[in-house]
Design a protein around this motif. Structure first.
Motif, PDB file in Angstrom:
ATOM      1  N   TRP A  43     -17.038 -38.518 -40.739  1.00 34.82           N
ATOM      2  CA  TRP A  43     -15.589 -38.307 -40.736  1.00 34.82           C
ATOM      3  C   TRP A  43     -15.231 -36.909 -41.228  1.00 34.82           C
ATOM      4  O   TRP A  43     -14.349 -36.247 -40.681  1.00 34.82           O
ATOM      5  CB  TRP A  43     -14.939 -39.364 -41.628  1.00 34.82           C
ATOM      6  CG  TRP A  43     -13.470 -39.130 -41.838  1.00 34.82           C
ATOM      7  CD1 TRP A  43     -12.456 -39.345 -40.948  1.00 34.82           C
ATOM      8  CD2 TRP A  43     -12.857 -38.596 -43.013  1.00 34.82           C
ATOM      9  NE1 TRP A  43     -11.253 -38.992 -41.498  1.00 34.82           N
ATOM     10  CE2 TRP A  43     -11.469 -38.540 -42.777  1.00 34.82           C
ATOM     11  CE3 TRP A  43     -13.347 -38.190 -44.257  1.00 34.82           C
ATOM     12  CZ2 TRP A  43     -10.576 -38.069 -43.721  1.00 34.82           C
ATOM     13  CZ3 TRP A  43     -12.457 -37.729 -45.198  1.00 34.82           C
ATOM     14  CH2 TRP A  43     -11.089 -37.666 -44.938  1.00 34.82           C
ATOM     15  N   LYS A  44     -15.934 -36.437 -42.250  1.00 34.46           N
ATOM     16  CA  LYS A  44     -15.631 -35.133 -42.833  1.00 34.46           C
ATOM     17  C   LYS A  44     -16.048 -33.991 -41.925  1.00 34.46           C
ATOM     18  O   LYS A  44     -15.350 -32.966 -41.820  1.00 34.46           O
ATOM     19  CB  LYS A  44     -16.327 -35.010 -44.189  1.00 34.46           C
ATOM     20  CG  LYS A  44     -15.840 -33.865 -45.052  1.00 34.46           C
ATOM     21  CD  LYS A  44     -14.430 -34.120 -45.560  1.00 34.46           C
ATOM     22  CE  LYS A  44     -13.988 -33.025 -46.522  1.00 34.46           C
ATOM     23  NZ  LYS A  44     -12.584 -33.251 -46.970  1.00 34.46           N
ATOM     24  N   TRP A  45     -17.145 -34.128 -41.221  1.00 37.11           N
ATOM     25  CA  TRP A  45     -17.679 -33.047 -40.424  1.00 37.11           C
ATOM     26  C   TRP A  45     -17.281 -33.136 -38.946  1.00 37.11           C
ATOM     27  O   TRP A  45     -17.569 -32.213 -38.181  1.00 37.11           O
ATOM     28  CB  TRP A  45     -19.212 -33.043 -40.525  1.00 37.11           C
ATOM     29  CG  TRP A  45     -19.713 -32.467 -41.798  1.00 37.11           C
ATOM     30  CD1 TRP A  45     -19.853 -33.111 -42.969  1.00 37.11           C
ATOM     31  CD2 TRP A  45     -20.115 -31.118 -42.011  1.00 37.11           C
ATOM     32  NE1 TRP A  45     -20.332 -32.271 -43.943  1.00 37.11           N
ATOM     33  CE2 TRP A  45     -20.507 -31.013 -43.361  1.00 37.11           C
ATOM     34  CE3 TRP A  45     -20.183 -29.984 -41.198  1.00 37.11           C
ATOM     35  CZ2 TRP A  45     -20.957 -29.822 -43.922  1.00 37.11           C
ATOM     36  CZ3 TRP A  45     -20.635 -28.800 -41.756  1.00 37.11           C
ATOM     37  CH2 TRP A  45     -21.017 -28.717 -43.109  1.00 37.11           C
ATOM     38  N   SER A  46     -16.647 -34.240 -38.554  1.00 30.06           N
ATOM     39  CA  SER A  46     -16.298 -34.370 -37.134  1.00 30.06           C
ATOM     40  C   SER A  46     -15.374 -33.260 -36.634  1.00 30.06           C
ATOM     41  O   SER A  46     -15.567 -32.737 -35.520  1.00 30.06           O
ATOM     42  CB  SER A  46     -15.675 -35.743 -36.862  1.00 30.06           C
ATOM     43  OG  SER A  46     -14.503 -35.924 -37.628  1.00 30.06           O
ATOM     44  N   PRO A  47     -14.328 -32.794 -37.391  1.00 30.76           N
ATOM     45  CA  PRO A  47     -13.506 -31.680 -36.878  1.00 30.76           C
ATOM     46  C   PRO A  47     -14.295 -30.382 -36.724  1.00 30.76           C
ATOM     47  O   PRO A  47     -14.055 -29.605 -35.798  1.00 30.76           O
ATOM     48  CB  PRO A  47     -12.396 -31.543 -37.934  1.00 30.76           C
ATOM     49  CG  PRO A  47     -12.368 -32.864 -38.638  1.00 30.76           C
ATOM     50  CD  PRO A  47     -13.766 -33.327 -38.646  1.00 30.76           C
ATOM     51  N   LEU A  48     -15.232 -30.168 -37.633  1.00 31.38           N
ATOM     52  CA  LEU A  48     -16.000 -28.928 -37.570  1.00 31.38           C
ATOM     53  C   LEU A  48     -17.023 -28.952 -36.440  1.00 31.38           C
ATOM     54  O   LEU A  48     -17.283 -27.923 -35.806  1.00 31.38           O
ATOM     55  CB  LEU A  48     -16.684 -28.675 -38.911  1.00 31.38           C
ATOM     56  CG  LEU A  48     -15.760 -28.525 -40.122  1.00 31.38           C
ATOM     57  CD1 LEU A  48     -16.566 -28.363 -41.397  1.00 31.38           C
ATOM     58  CD2 LEU A  48     -14.817 -27.337 -39.930  1.00 31.38           C
ATOM     59  N   LYS A  49     -17.613 -30.117 -36.203  1.00 32.60           N
ATOM     60  CA  LYS A  49     -18.641 -30.204 -35.183  1.00 32.60           C
ATOM     61  C   LYS A  49     -18.063 -30.279 -33.766  1.00 32.60           C
ATOM     62  O   LYS A  49     -18.750 -29.939 -32.799  1.00 32.60           O
ATOM     63  CB  LYS A  49     -19.527 -31.431 -35.443  1.00 32.60           C
ATOM     64  CG  LYS A  49     -20.463 -31.245 -36.630  1.00 32.60           C
ATOM     65  CD  LYS A  49     -21.474 -32.382 -36.714  1.00 32.60           C
ATOM     66  CE  LYS A  49     -22.495 -32.107 -37.799  1.00 32.60           C
ATOM     67  NZ  LYS A  49     -23.545 -33.177 -37.858  1.00 32.60           N
ATOM     68  N   THR A  50     -16.792 -30.707 -33.637  1.00 36.00           N
ATOM     69  CA  THR A  50     -16.200 -30.846 -32.306  1.00 36.00           C
ATOM     70  C   THR A  50     -15.287 -29.689 -31.933  1.00 36.00           C
ATOM     71  O   THR A  50     -14.741 -29.655 -30.823  1.00 36.00           O
ATOM     72  CB  THR A  50     -15.398 -32.159 -32.222  1.00 36.00           C
ATOM     73  OG1 THR A  50     -14.386 -32.167 -33.242  1.00 36.00           O
ATOM     74  CG2 THR A  50     -16.310 -33.360 -32.397  1.00 36.00           C
ATOM     75  N   ARG A  51     -15.075 -28.740 -32.796  1.00 35.78           N
ATOM     76  CA  ARG A  51     -14.202 -27.605 -32.482  1.00 35.78           C
ATOM     77  C   ARG A  51     -14.900 -26.672 -31.489  1.00 35.78           C
ATOM     78  O   ARG A  51     -16.134 -26.623 -31.426  1.00 35.78           O
ATOM     79  CB  ARG A  51     -13.822 -26.851 -33.749  1.00 35.78           C
ATOM     80  CG  ARG A  51     -14.993 -26.130 -34.405  1.00 35.78           C
ATOM     81  CD  ARG A  51     -14.547 -25.417 -35.654  1.00 35.78           C
ATOM     82  NE  ARG A  51     -15.684 -24.758 -36.302  1.00 35.78           N
ATOM     83  CZ  ARG A  51     -15.581 -23.990 -37.383  1.00 35.78           C
ATOM     84  NH1 ARG A  51     -14.388 -23.782 -37.922  1.00 35.78           N
ATOM     85  NH2 ARG A  51     -16.647 -23.436 -37.921  1.00 35.78           N
TER      86      ARG A  51
END
Length: 286
Positions: free
Chosen positions: A264-272
């Motif tokens: 959940w924490k890294w999903s925005p960073l990994k999908t940008r």
């Protein structure tokens, strides 16, 4: 001996001291002796018996533990001690609290010194250890022809395949085979190293009268005492298994929570998506 002689020749040839050569020869001889002991043919390995308590999530048969303690008190306690077991450890395992208190009070324990510096005897209490049949080892050896009966507290841990060994030893007494000479006072048991044991067959059919009405055959008594000695070797076994189940369950939930939080924490960073447009920086200057 061939290897030792060869090494000794090398030492002398290279001018090293003779003492070093003798040391190597002694080590080689000792190694050969140990190999000979391992190759003995007069030791029978005990068969494997199905034990309920040996599973990862299994517990002891407490009825068998109570019967095993009865066999110990009526048969084994006259020669063998349980110096690492206290009366209170039996509470909730083989007996109730009141039964343990009554059992302990039947034993006279040497205590002291008192106010005038003298030792005295008092009734036993639940925190006392199981009484030893002999005041010291010399008395035990004198009463058993020079062989001191070992303590049974950790016997199952001290022998390979301990519970199987105890079961096979107690039920394995038989006549010595042809050509096997037995010294006076020794008994033949193929499961004992060397085949000659100074302990006479301790169990007899109907040698004890079980409180629960179980038929007291030799094999039944041997199985019960083997399970009881398995418990004395690891009295914390059941608590350890219970705690392991609790800790592993909590650890599994923590691992799942940590994994979910990480995704959940890294999903925005990994999908940008980061895009670089050529010439944009230069155009802005004009």
């Amino acid at each position: 001996m061939i290897a030792a002689t060869h090494l000794q020749g090398l030492f002398l040839k290279n001018g090293l001291p003779v003492v070093a050569a003798a040391a190597v020869a002694a080590i080689s001889t000792a190694g050969a002796a140990s190999v000979t002991l391992l190759d003995e043919d007069d030791v029978v390995h005990p068969p494997h018996y199905p034990w309920r308590h040996q599973g990862y999530f299994s517990s002891f048969d407490h009825a068998a533990l109570r019967r095993g303690f009865q066999v110990y008190r009526q048969v084994c306690a006259s020669c063998h001690s349980l110096q690492y077991i206290r009366f209170r450890e039996l509470v909730g395992v083989t007996h109730t609290t009141q039964e343990v208190k009554d059992m302990a009070q039947d034993v006279d324990v040497l205590d002291g010194p008192n106010d005038i510096g003298e030792m005295f005897e008092r009734p036993g209490k639940p925190y006392d250890v199981m009484p030893s049949p002999y005041p010291n080892k010399e008395t035990g050896r004198a009463a058993n022809g020079g062989a001191y009966p070992p303590d049974l507290s950790l016997m199952v841990k001290a022998r390979h395949n301990g519970a199987d060994y105890v079961m096979a030893l107690l039920t394995g007494y038989c006549e010595a085979p042809a050509g096997k000479e037995m010294m006076p006072g020794l008994y033949y048991n193929p499961y004992f190293p060397g085949g000659a044991i100074s302990m006479p067959p301790p169990l007899q059919d109907a040698g004890v009268e079980y409180e629960d009405g179980t038929e007291a055959t030799i094999s039944q008594q041997a199985r019960d005492i083997a399970q009881f000695l398995s418990w004395t070797a690891e009295p914390e076994s059941e608590d350890r298994k219970k705690n392991a189940c609790k800790y592993l369950t909590v650890l599994a939930f923590m691992a799942l929570s940590a994994g979910y939080y990480k995704r959940w924490k890294w999903s925005p960073l990994k999908t940008r998506q980061i895009a670089y447009v050529k010439g944009t920086h230069g155009a802005s200057l004009h």
